[in-house]
Design an enzyme around this catalytic site. Structure first.
Site, PDB file in Angstrom:
ATOM      1  N   ASP A 152       0.557  -1.219   0.033  1.00  0.00           N
ATOM      2  CA  ASP A 152      -0.160   0.144   0.167  1.00  0.00           C
ATOM      3  C   ASP A 152       0.654   1.208   0.095  1.00  0.00           C
ATOM      4  O   ASP A 152       2.081   1.260   0.396  1.00  0.00           O
ATOM      5  CB  ASP A 152      -0.984  -0.037   1.261  1.00  0.00           C
ATOM      6  CG  ASP A 152      -0.359   0.193   2.588  1.00  0.00           C
ATOM      7  OD1 ASP A 152       0.651  -0.767   2.668  1.00  0.00           O
ATOM      8  OD2 ASP A 152      -0.569   0.715   3.443  1.00  0.00           O
ATOM      9  N   GLU A 181       0.093  -0.985   5.617  1.00  0.00           N
ATOM     10  CA  GLU A 181       1.112  -0.640   6.497  1.00  0.00           C
ATOM     11  C   GLU A 181       0.868   0.765   7.069  1.00  0.00           C
ATOM     12  O   GLU A 181       1.377   0.997   8.176  1.00  0.00           O
ATOM     13  CB  GLU A 181       2.298  -0.830   5.780  1.00  0.00           C
ATOM     14  CG  GLU A 181       3.843  -1.059   6.590  1.00  0.00           C
ATOM     15  CD  GLU A 181       4.467   0.727   6.682  1.00  0.00           C
ATOM     16  OE1 GLU A 181       5.214   0.824   7.575  1.00  0.00           O
ATOM     17  OE2 GLU A 181       3.847   1.553   5.866  1.00  0.00           O
TER      18      GLU A 181
END
Length: 480
Positions: free
Chosen positions: A80, A147
């Site tokens: 991400d 994350e």
């Protein structure tokens, strides 16, 4: 993988995969497409893979010729990215890819974040897995989700099937700096319940803009102003002269990004816009003097409306009080490591929706201090009769005194580049702490190529640094 917009820069395979990653929307909580892409990559090469319920992906590859019996090495990054963009940028980052390009020195995306953090880790891993001629031991590649919003993927992932206990994390942004320890953290939210009524009176819009922003871990000690806190002070000074009723408030979009701008709409019953602009000018001068914010602007504008559905004056006063009272920024520096932020928090998101919510990214390399800071936020929410919630808590990654991986990597780096790397602990969060809890005895080092202004639309990834880091990674794998 052949690059198009990034054609002609090396390493070609790495930038080819990086460009393809950039073409797929992969903001936090929007990772299904990129996760499926990784699965398709593994299937096309007959590689064993695991895709779990939260879209984490693990890909396995046997060691190349002569390395079949070596101990596995884990490579790790996250899929991400933080999605930030300029106000004028037309790209919808939820459904569109990035307009990626380069200037011969750096790769960047026009008008948006680039996602080098941590798309380059994924690109490195895919380039390795794609080329069976590169010498390396068996690889276990972990690509996690979410994350950037609390390491949620790393928290949920099952690693019981992994055999490796040597891990190279590829989520650092400074070439030649080896990270071997990091802070733990959590995401905390304070929510004031909503109470609105119809209010009649002149409306104004307050705007704080032009701030530098940045990463709330890496750049929290760079004397950058927080737009949400500045707006709280702006409203407080106006409220001292007149009653206010808040109709809207929007500041920041990510808890781990220092907010660059903030807007609030108010029904203001008392002094005129001219006097409010006088307050704005004074506050703007103070912000520019007290912080490294030469482009900061604090302004007020008339809104073509008379009244609206607004918070009561009492609840507006609570919002202002909470914004002003909440701690923000560096709370304590390390006594052991010069220049290291030990404990901090960032008021990254402030928004009036279903109630007024304030969301913080809390970090500390000392778990007890992290808990003390979270307790302060709980106490503050109780004082203002607000709700409190917490998620995404992750432990600190503690320094390992006897790291064979660190010693080997330092030796190889010194031989390749004629100088020793810096070995550091950082205040930003990395997933190594969570992964170390799941894999007892794990030996970790985090590296990465040089990036600038991550989590902002000014983000850049240095091309030559990406190539040097790639060559270094190949030498490390060869030596393992």
């Amino acid at each position: 993988m052949k690059a198009v917009k990034l054609a002609g820069i090396e390493p070609a395979s790495v930038f080819g995969f990086f460009e393809e990653i950039c073409s797929i929307p992969h903001g936090s909580r929007n990772e299904k497409a990129i996760s499926d892409y990784l699965v398709s990559f593994a299937k096309a090469r007959n590689l064993r893979y695991i895709q779990d319920e939260v879209n984490n992906v693990i890909i396995f590859q046997e060691g190349t010729c002569g390395y079949e019996d070596h101990a596995p090495v884990i490579l790790q990054g996250h899929m991400d990215m933080v999605c930030e963009k300029d106000a004028s940028c037309p790209i919808d980052m939820a459904v569109e890819g990035l307009d990626v390009t380069h200037d011969g020195r750096c790769v960047f995306a026009k008008g948006t974040t680039l996602g080098g953090d941590d798309g380059i880790a994924v690109a490195y891993a895919l380039a390795l897995l794609d080329d069976t001629t590169i010498p390396h031991p068996p690889l276990e590649v972990i690509i996690t989700t979410d994350e950037e919003v609390g390491m949620l993927g790393a928290s949920a992932i099952d690693l019981s099937m992994l055999k490796g206990r040597t891990l190279i994390n590829l989520d650092s942004e400074d070439e030649g700096i080896f990270t071997v320890s990091c802070a733990g953290g959590a995401r905390a939210t304070i929510n004031l319940p909503e109470e609105r009524r119809s209010v009649y009176g002149p409306c104004i819009r307050l705007v704080v803009d032009g701030l530098k922003g940045g990463h709330s871990g890496v750049e929290i000690n760079q004397n950058r102003a927080n737009a949400n806190k500045i707006m709280g002070e702006f409203m407080s000074r106006i409220q001292a002269l007149m009653p206010l009723c808040l109709t809207s408030f929007t500041g920041g979009s990510k808890d781990n990004a220092i907010p660059r701008s903030c807007q609030a709409n108010l029904v203001a019953m008392g002094i005129g816009l001219e006097r409010i602009n006088g307050i704005a000018e004074q506050l703007q001068a103070e912000v520019r003097e007290q912080y490294d914010e030469p482009e900061a602007t604090v302004q007020a504008f008339d809104v073509d409306a008379l009244g609206g559905n607004a918070l009561t004056t009492e609840l507006t006063s609570k919002v202002i009080g909470l914004l002003c009272a909440c701690p923000n920024g560096v709370q304590k520096m390390s006594n052991d490591i010069p220049g290291l932020v030990q404990t901090s928090l960032n008021l990254g998101i402030a928004k009036l929706g279903n109630g007024m919510s304030l969301t913080f990214s809390v970090r500390s390399s000392v778990n007890s201090e992290k808990e003390e800071l979270l307790q302060k936020l709980r106490d503050l929410s109780a004082f203002y009769d607000a709700g409190y919630s917490q998620m995404g808590e992750y432990p600190a990654w503690e320094y390992k005194t006897d790291s064979a991986l660190r010693e080997k990597m330092v030796s190889i780096y010194t031989e390749m580049f004629g100088k020793e790397p810096k070995v550091v602990a950082i205040h930003a969060g990395l997933e190594c702490g969570l992964l170390s809890e799941k894999l007892p005895g794990l030996d970790c080092v985090s590296i990465g190529p040089q990036m600038h202004d991550i989590h902002t639309s000014r983000e850049k990834l240095e091309i030559l640094s990406t190539e040097r880091t790639w060559k270094f990674l190949l030498e490390v794998l060869k030596a393992l």
